[in-house]
Design a protein around this motif. Structure first.
Motif, PDB file in Angstrom:
ATOM      1  N   ALA A 114       0.833  -1.202   0.000  1.00  0.00           N
ATOM      2  CA  ALA A 114       0.000   0.000   0.000  1.00  0.00           C
ATOM      3  C   ALA A 114       0.867   1.251   0.000  1.00  0.00           C
ATOM      4  O   ALA A 114       0.518   2.270  -0.610  1.00  0.00           O
ATOM      5  N   GLY A 115       2.019   1.173   0.679  1.00  0.00           N
ATOM      6  CA  GLY A 115       2.937   2.306   0.674  1.00  0.00           C
ATOM      7  C   GLY A 115       3.502   2.587  -0.702  1.00  0.00           C
ATOM      8  O   GLY A 115       3.909   3.713  -0.999  1.00  0.00           O
ATOM      9  N   LEU A 116       3.515   1.566  -1.559  1.00  0.00           N
ATOM     10  CA  LEU A 116       3.986   1.731  -2.939  1.00  0.00           C
ATOM     11  C   LEU A 116       2.824   1.979  -3.897  1.00  0.00           C
ATOM     12  O   LEU A 116       3.024   2.014  -5.110  1.00  0.00           O
ATOM     13  N   ARG A 117       1.622   2.110  -3.333  1.00  0.00           N
ATOM     14  CA  ARG A 117       0.403   2.305  -4.129  1.00  0.00           C
ATOM     15  C   ARG A 117       0.196   1.142  -5.093  1.00  0.00           C
ATOM     16  O   ARG A 117      -0.177   1.323  -6.256  1.00  0.00           O
ATOM     17  N   VAL A 118       0.452  -0.048  -4.601  1.00  0.00           N
ATOM     18  CA  VAL A 118       0.237  -1.264  -5.377  1.00  0.00           C
ATOM     19  C   VAL A 118      -0.739  -2.147  -4.615  1.00  0.00           C
ATOM     20  O   VAL A 118      -0.564  -2.394  -3.424  1.00  0.00           O
ATOM     21  N   GLY A 119      -1.769  -2.599  -5.293  1.00  0.00           N
ATOM     22  CA  GLY A 119      -2.742  -3.490  -4.678  1.00  0.00           C
ATOM     23  C   GLY A 119      -2.592  -4.897  -5.221  1.00  0.00           C
ATOM     24  O   GLY A 119      -2.127  -5.099  -6.341  1.00  0.00           O
ATOM     25  N   VAL A 120      -2.959  -5.873  -4.413  1.00  0.00           N
ATOM     26  CA  VAL A 120      -2.925  -7.269  -4.848  1.00  0.00           C
ATOM     27  C   VAL A 120      -4.363  -7.758  -4.952  1.00  0.00           C
ATOM     28  O   VAL A 120      -5.073  -7.799  -3.949  1.00  0.00           O
ATOM     29  N   PRO A 121      -4.823  -8.105  -6.141  1.00  0.00           N
ATOM     30  CA  PRO A 121      -6.211  -8.538  -6.295  1.00  0.00           C
ATOM     31  C   PRO A 121      -6.456  -9.871  -5.609  1.00  0.00           C
ATOM     32  O   PRO A 121      -5.554 -10.695  -5.478  1.00  0.00           O
ATOM     33  N   VAL A 122      -7.677 -10.059  -5.150  1.00  0.00           N
ATOM     34  CA  VAL A 122      -8.050 -11.310  -4.501  1.00  0.00           C
ATOM     35  C   VAL A 122      -8.360 -12.343  -5.579  1.00  0.00           C
ATOM     36  O   VAL A 122      -9.216 -12.131  -6.429  1.00  0.00           O
ATOM     37  N   SER A 123      -7.666 -13.459  -5.546  1.00  0.00           N
ATOM     38  CA  SER A 123      -7.865 -14.494  -6.553  1.00  0.00           C
ATOM     39  C   SER A 123      -9.092 -15.336  -6.219  1.00  0.00           C
ATOM     40  O   SER A 123      -9.591 -15.329  -5.089  1.00  0.00           O
ATOM     41  N   ARG A 124      -9.564 -16.071  -7.211  1.00  0.00           N
ATOM     42  CA  ARG A 124     -10.689 -16.977  -6.986  1.00  0.00           C
ATOM     43  C   ARG A 124     -10.319 -18.037  -5.947  1.00  0.00           C
ATOM     44  O   ARG A 124     -11.140 -18.431  -5.118  1.00  0.00           O
ATOM     45  N   LEU A 125      -9.062 -18.490  -5.984  1.00  0.00           N
ATOM     46  CA  LEU A 125      -8.613 -19.498  -5.026  1.00  0.00           C
ATOM     47  C   LEU A 125      -8.647 -18.949  -3.601  1.00  0.00           C
ATOM     48  O   LEU A 125      -9.004 -19.669  -2.657  1.00  0.00           O
ATOM     49  N   ALA A 126      -8.289 -17.672  -3.437  1.00  0.00           N
ATOM     50  CA  ALA A 126      -8.334 -17.060  -2.106  1.00  0.00           C
ATOM     51  C   ALA A 126      -9.769 -16.975  -1.594  1.00  0.00           C
ATOM     52  O   ALA A 126     -10.022 -17.132  -0.393  1.00  0.00           O
ATOM     53  N   LYS A 127     -10.707 -16.743  -2.500  1.00  0.00           N
ATOM     54  CA  LYS A 127     -12.114 -16.699  -2.087  1.00  0.00           C
ATOM     55  C   LYS A 127     -12.594 -18.083  -1.652  1.00  0.00           C
ATOM     56  O   LYS A 127     -13.345 -18.217  -0.681  1.00  0.00           O
TER      57      LYS A 127
END
Length: 208
Positions: A114-127
């Motif tokens: 977040a400090g680098l203004r980069v987000g990690v999308p939630v994968s289908r596997l994580a759901k």
């Protein structure tokens, strides 16, 4: 805003935590089933707060902040109490530890990215991991208070192991994303997939 329905659902999930813990503190059949029902209700709010925020275009910074915190508080608090009450015991403690350690690691990585203004999308596997994890914990809350023919505790333990395996896989995905930025030379631009970029103007809820 804090009083929007998606945010109220998230806050209700946090508010349910002490109620669930209080019910688990006094072991009885009715308290176990009531706690399991409230835990299931909390899990349902985990789906609908994000869904409604996106559908109604009510994504907010406070929602993005509260949603993952509510998830982790709920899971960690209940797992701790289930272990203390020996509803999770023996080898079944290991997947619980794996799940908790992964939550700590992901929280740290999210803060770093977040400090680098980069987000990690939630994968289908994580759901899927989240769904299996919540169902397994719900079964373990009932534990020995369920009918003998239903094999409640064994099913819960199998689900917890399955969630732990998915936890390791999805945790590695997050770690790889973080390492690409941690190990990049100073000032270098790290290529990420377009979906991984967190939009600055419209923050979205994330959960894993």
């Amino acid at each position: 805003m804090l009083t929007s329905l998606p945010n109220l659902l998230t806050l209700s999930r946090i508010a349910l935590i002490p109620v669930i813990l209080a019910l688990l503190w006094f072991p009885a059949t009715w308290t176990a089933w009531t706690a399991a029902g409230l835990f299931a209700l909390a899990g349902i709010t985990d789906y609908f707060d994000g869904y409604l925020a996106r559908a109604w275009h009510e994504e907010s910074i406070i929602g993005r902040f509260l949603d993952p915190i509510a998830d982790k508080l709920l899971v960690a608090a209940v797992l701790f109490l289930l272990v203390a009450d020996h509803k999770i015991a023996g080898h079944a403690v290991l997947p619980a530890v794996i799940i908790l350690l992964r939550e700590v690691m992901v929280s740290g990585l999210r803060e770093f990215l977040a400090g680098l203004r980069v987000g990690v999308p939630v994968s289908r596997l994580a759901k899927w991991k989240t769904a299996i994890q919540l169902m397994a914990i719900g079964w373990l809350i009932v534990g020995d208070h369920g009918p003998d023919w239903l094999y409640v505790r064994p099913i819960g333990e199998i689900g917890l192991w399955a969630a732990a395996v998915l936890t390791l896989i999805t945790g590695w995905d997050y770690l790889r994303a973080g390492l690409r930025h941690m190990l990049a030379p100073a000032g270098a631009s790290v290529q990420v997939e377009p979906a991984a970029k967190a939009p600055a103007a419209a923050p979205v809820r994330t959960g894993a």
